[in-house]
Design a protein around this motif. Structure first.
Motif: not given
Length: 301
Positions: A111-113, A116-120, A152-153, A298-301
């Protein structure tokens, strides 16, 4: 949906990445390297400016979570230098962290990864993980499982620190066979420190990218084998799997101090590669391969 490289200023088409240092550090702080912190923003900018003056257009910072990566400063450095910067999430070997800090994040790494890949305000574009010397310890296996889940997410590429260049095939077995990460989304780092051409060919044939990174450290025992390793891979038809990076991890290794630093890739290595392996191989290593390795759907989880 088209593939994109996720930089600290936003996603860009892979064709815009340009000449790339595929593994380096602008900021880094670890208890395993006391007194050698990379924490000077102006020194980082000077390194980027020198790199850019030699034609460099992109740098991938592999500093993961918890090691002083100062992601909030990267957009400003990118704007001031004109160099694309890719930041990393992920986790290094356990020895680089306070044990209590590791216990706090251990159960929620994936979840942390993903966050940091998709938010902020500053998104990471790479997941950095690490193996141990000639083996994968429990910490490495746990972190790599979380990295695979985050891949994968999101689709994010995974960069792997191979301790002394070892355990490459063990990593690919774990990530690709056990956790079903496509090999072309895995970047194996530090391979010239274990200059076994059979292992290099096997990893390339599996479809992974091979990062030869660390000449900016200077005086490494395997540095003189670097061109031999690249030549052997190119001769075997694997020039499209090769990446190069400086992996500057201490202040003393910077070009503004006593080391060759980030600019050495273009001022020192690139002319030799062009002369000895040919301009087509050099273009693949510095431009074409990074554009493929770091660009994902890139995918949106």
């Amino acid at each position: 949906m088209t593939a994109a490289v996720r930089t600290v200023l936003g996603d860009i088409p892979p064709g815009e990445l340009g000449v790339c240092d595929a593994h380096d550090h602008l900021f880094l702080a670890s208890p395993a390297l006391p007194g050698q912190e990379l924490d000077d923003a102006e020194a980082a900018l000077a390194e980027l400016d020198t790199f850019a003056a030699l034609g460099g257009r992109a740098v991938v910072q592999w500093t993961p979570w918890g090691l002083g990566r100062r992601a909030e400063e990267l957009p400003g450095l990118s704007r001031r230098s004109g160099v694309h910067l890719v930041s990393a999430t992920g986790l290094h070997q356990a020895r680089h962290y306070d044990p209590e800090e590791l216990r706090r994040v251990r159960s929620g790494l994936a979840g942390l990864f993903v966050r940091e890949l998709t938010a902020g305000p500053v998104k990471a574009g790479l997941i950095k993980v690490a193996g141990a010397y000639h083996r994968l310890d429990d910490h490495a296996r746990h972190v790599m499982a979380a990295a695979a889940e985050a891949h994968h997410a999101t689709g994010a590429p995974i960069g792997v620190h191979l301790e002394a260049g070892t355990a490459a095939m063990d990593v690919l077995d774990l990530l690709c066979r056990t956790h079903e990460v496509p090999a072309h989304h895995v970047i194996l780092g530090h391979l010239h420190r274990f200059p076994d051409p059979r292992v290099h060919r096997e990893a390339a044939e599996a479809g992974a990218y091979l990062a030869f990174d660390g000449p900016s450290r200077a005086h490494h025992a395997a540095d003189w084998r670097l061109l031999d390793c690249l030549e052997a891979l190119a001769a075997a038809g694997h020039s499209r799997r090769i990446l190069l990076g400086g992996d500057t991890v201490t202040a003393a290794a910077r070009s503004g101090a006593d080391g060759p630093g980030m600019p050495f890739l273009l001022g020192g290595l690139r002319p030799r590669i062009e002369r000895e392996l040919g301009p087509e191989v050099a273009a693949a290593i510095f431009v074409e391969n990074p554009a493929r390795a770091f660009a994902v759907h890139w995918r949106r989880p």
